[in-house]
Motif scaffolding. Structure first.
Motif, mmCIF file in Angstrom:
data_model
loop_
_atom_site.group_PDB
_atom_site.id
_atom_site.type_symbol
_atom_site.label_atom_id
_atom_site.label_comp_id
_atom_site.label_asym_id
_atom_site.label_seq_id
_atom_site.Cartn_x
_atom_site.Cartn_y
_atom_site.Cartn_z
ATOM 1 N N LEU A 122 0.928 -1.151 -0.053
ATOM 2 C CA LEU A 122 -0.109 0.067 -0.105
ATOM 3 C C LEU A 122 0.946 1.304 -0.109
ATOM 4 O O LEU A 122 1.854 1.234 0.775
ATOM 5 C CB LEU A 122 -0.994 0.004 1.389
ATOM 6 C CG LEU A 122 -2.076 -0.985 1.540
ATOM 7 C CD1 LEU A 122 -2.677 -1.197 2.831
ATOM 8 C CD2 LEU A 122 -3.007 -0.738 0.479
ATOM 9 N N GLN B 233 -2.571 5.327 -0.019
ATOM 10 C CA GLN B 233 -3.806 4.477 0.170
ATOM 11 C C GLN B 233 -4.074 4.277 1.474
ATOM 12 O O GLN B 233 -5.225 3.762 1.974
ATOM 13 C CB GLN B 233 -3.304 3.190 -0.438
ATOM 14 C CG GLN B 233 -3.343 3.482 -2.017
ATOM 15 C CD GLN B 233 -2.724 2.109 -2.616
ATOM 16 O OE1 GLN B 233 -1.620 1.464 -2.504
ATOM 17 N NE2 GLN B 233 -3.125 1.762 -3.787
ATOM 18 N N THR B 234 -2.997 4.195 2.522
ATOM 19 C CA THR B 234 -3.423 3.885 3.987
ATOM 20 C C THR B 234 -4.278 4.864 4.527
ATOM 21 O O THR B 234 -5.124 4.421 5.465
ATOM 22 C CB THR B 234 -1.976 3.820 4.721
ATOM 23 O OG1 THR B 234 -1.325 4.922 4.706
ATOM 24 C CG2 THR B 234 -1.103 2.472 4.098
ATOM 25 N N ALA C 159 -6.457 6.685 2.635
ATOM 26 C CA ALA C 159 -7.603 6.446 1.914
ATOM 27 C C ALA C 159 -8.474 5.426 2.653
ATOM 28 O O ALA C 159 -9.593 5.639 2.808
ATOM 29 C CB ALA C 159 -7.485 6.105 0.514
ATOM 30 N N PRO D 146 -7.634 -1.596 -5.502
ATOM 31 C CA PRO D 146 -6.972 -0.435 -5.491
ATOM 32 C C PRO D 146 -7.778 0.728 -6.382
ATOM 33 O O PRO D 146 -7.912 1.689 -6.174
ATOM 34 C CB PRO D 146 -5.346 -0.477 -6.134
ATOM 35 C CG PRO D 146 -5.409 -1.939 -6.310
ATOM 36 C CD PRO D 146 -6.515 -2.740 -5.781
ATOM 37 N N LEU E 288 -10.626 1.671 -4.168
ATOM 38 C CA LEU E 288 -10.181 2.561 -3.155
ATOM 39 C C LEU E 288 -9.907 4.035 -3.818
ATOM 40 O O LEU E 288 -10.286 5.082 -3.033
ATOM 41 C CB LEU E 288 -8.892 2.044 -2.615
ATOM 42 C CG LEU E 288 -8.303 2.912 -1.554
ATOM 43 C CD1 LEU E 288 -9.223 2.869 -0.265
ATOM 44 C CD2 LEU E 288 -6.876 2.265 -0.940
ATOM 45 N N GLU E 289 -9.577 4.065 -5.134
ATOM 46 C CA GLU E 289 -9.164 5.220 -5.781
ATOM 47 C C GLU E 289 -10.659 6.206 -5.678
ATOM 48 O O GLU E 289 -10.859 7.308 -5.798
ATOM 49 C CB GLU E 289 -8.367 5.270 -6.875
ATOM 50 C CG GLU E 289 -7.956 6.273 -7.616
ATOM 51 C CD GLU E 289 -7.176 6.319 -8.571
ATOM 52 O OE1 GLU E 289 -6.389 5.100 -8.901
ATOM 53 O OE2 GLU E 289 -7.090 7.097 -9.673
ATOM 54 N N SER F 172 -11.963 7.894 -2.742
ATOM 55 C CA SER F 172 -11.311 8.678 -2.015
ATOM 56 C C SER F 172 -11.029 10.155 -2.687
ATOM 57 O O SER F 172 -10.813 9.994 -3.801
ATOM 58 C CB SER F 172 -9.877 7.985 -1.356
ATOM 59 O OG SER F 172 -9.096 7.455 -2.397
#
Ligand code: NDP
Length: 328
Positions: free
Chosen positions: A120, A124-125, A127, A293, A296-297, A300
């Motif tokens: 990560l 990302q952490t 997010a 991922p 996640l993007e 966030s």
């Protein structure tokens, strides 16, 4: 060395203020054996409460806000960490009783920190943050209770929020059929893009309901509490599990014992703040492995530290979706 921080204080009349302030490293708290240069922090619901002084989250004044942070170790006397290590901080009263991570620097206890997983990025952490790590704890709670994808639908409440949106992403990735409840009908397509099979109006769960209702859910991730949690329990199938982690609707739990004693439903409490290190490390390793991922993007967005106070007010007004990452 000077740095900027979201600084919360009360004057002698008890009047609260939140401001972006310049602090000096010499002002950092005595307690702590690791100094980090914070790269990113984030805004969780609890940060919103603290920055808007909505409930007694902050118990020591003045306070630097920020319950989450990721950064590089500048100094350490803790045996697990050395200069240059990338570390994550979630909870442990940071931003509540100990100066937090919405700041250029933070002095923290090494016992609170985990090493950033290699899979990560720092962005990302954050997010993910406490909200996403709590979503993972809920998913692990369902798994440990034996809830499997082939047992039926899993309900996620507070779906457009941080916990909810990460929970949908994780559960769908793991093969569960996810039904989301949300108060934002215009976000239904977004929730489906994260993996929700169906999106229900949250009003279907938020009013007082019968103690036992038609059985539907094999498992539940609830970040809302109050009648929503009570109705979720009343609709959970025989032997199913409800994970309760939040109180966005309310702290109350107006339920009966009926789902527990007549259907063997398990109500599993989820706490991220004081969770032991081994569980944190397991959760972060799972997040690195199981969270898509791209999703996640999608859920966030990044703001600068100077925008944190305004963004906190939006969270409290229920106007935001997903996760807010704060670049320091
Ligand atoms: P967010 O503000 O990101 O999300 C909360 C979501 O709840 C909102 O987006 C909204 O989703 C829904 N919601 C808001 N108000 C109401 C209401 N009156 N009735 C029903 N639903 C509502 O917060 P987080 O995801 O960061 O946190 C969610 C909850 O979990 C909070 O209560 C927080 O304190 C708790 N929490 C607990 C942790 C623990 O360790 N136990 C750790 C992290 C969070 P929608 O519009 O889609 O319905």
């Amino acid at each position: 060395m000077a740095f900027q921080a979201v600084y919360l204080q009360k004057n002698e009349l008890g009047e609260f203020s939140a401001s972006l302030t310049t602090l000096d490293e010499s002002q950092l708290p005595e307690a702590g054996d690791v100094v980090i240069e914070v790269a990113y922090s984030t805004l969780n619901y609890k940060d919103g409460l603290a920055i808007c002084n909505k409930s007694p989250v902050v118990r020591t004044w003045p306070m630097v806000a920020g319950i989450d942070g990721v950064g590089r170790v500048l100094q350490s006397t803790h045996p697990r960490f050395k200069e240059g290590d990338e570390v994550i901080l979630n909870g442990f009263g940071v931003g509540e009783t100990h100066w937090g991570c919405l700041a250029g620097k933070a002095k923290l206890k090494g016992d609170w920190l985990v090493h950033k997983p290699a899979g990560l990025s720092a962005f990302q952490t954050m997010a993910i943050g406490t909200a996403g790590y709590t979503a993972m704890l809920c998913v692990m709670g369902l798994e440990k209770s034996g809830v499997r994808p082939d047992q039926g639908e899993v309900l996620v409440t507070g779906a457009t929020g941080g916990v909810g949106s990460v929970a949908i992403s994780l559960l769908s990735q793991l093969g569960y059929t996810v039904v989301a409840t949300s108060g934002k009908p215009e976000q239904a397509e977004f929730l489906k893009s994260l993996g929700a099979a169906e999106v229900l109006d949250r009003n279907t769960l938020s009013a007082p309901g019968k103690p036992l209702q038609k059985e539907r859910w094999a498992g539940v991730v609830d970040s809302v509490g109050s009648h929503t949690l009570a109705n979720a329990c009343a609709q959970t199938k025989y032997g199913g599990t409800v994970t309760a982690c939040g109180l966005a609707q309310g702290m109350d739990f107006p339920s009966s014992v009926a789902p527990f004693i007549l259907r063997g439903v398990t109500l599993k409490g989820i706490d991220s703040v004081m969770a032991p290190l081994a569980i944190r490390e397991e959760a972060w390793a799972r997040l690195a492995k199981d969270l898509d991922p791209a999703k996640l993007e999608r859920l966030s967005r990044e703001i600068p530290l100077s925008g944190a106070i305004e963004a906190a007010a939006q969270i409290m007004a229920g106007q935001h979706t997903g996760r807010v990452v704060v670049k320091i």
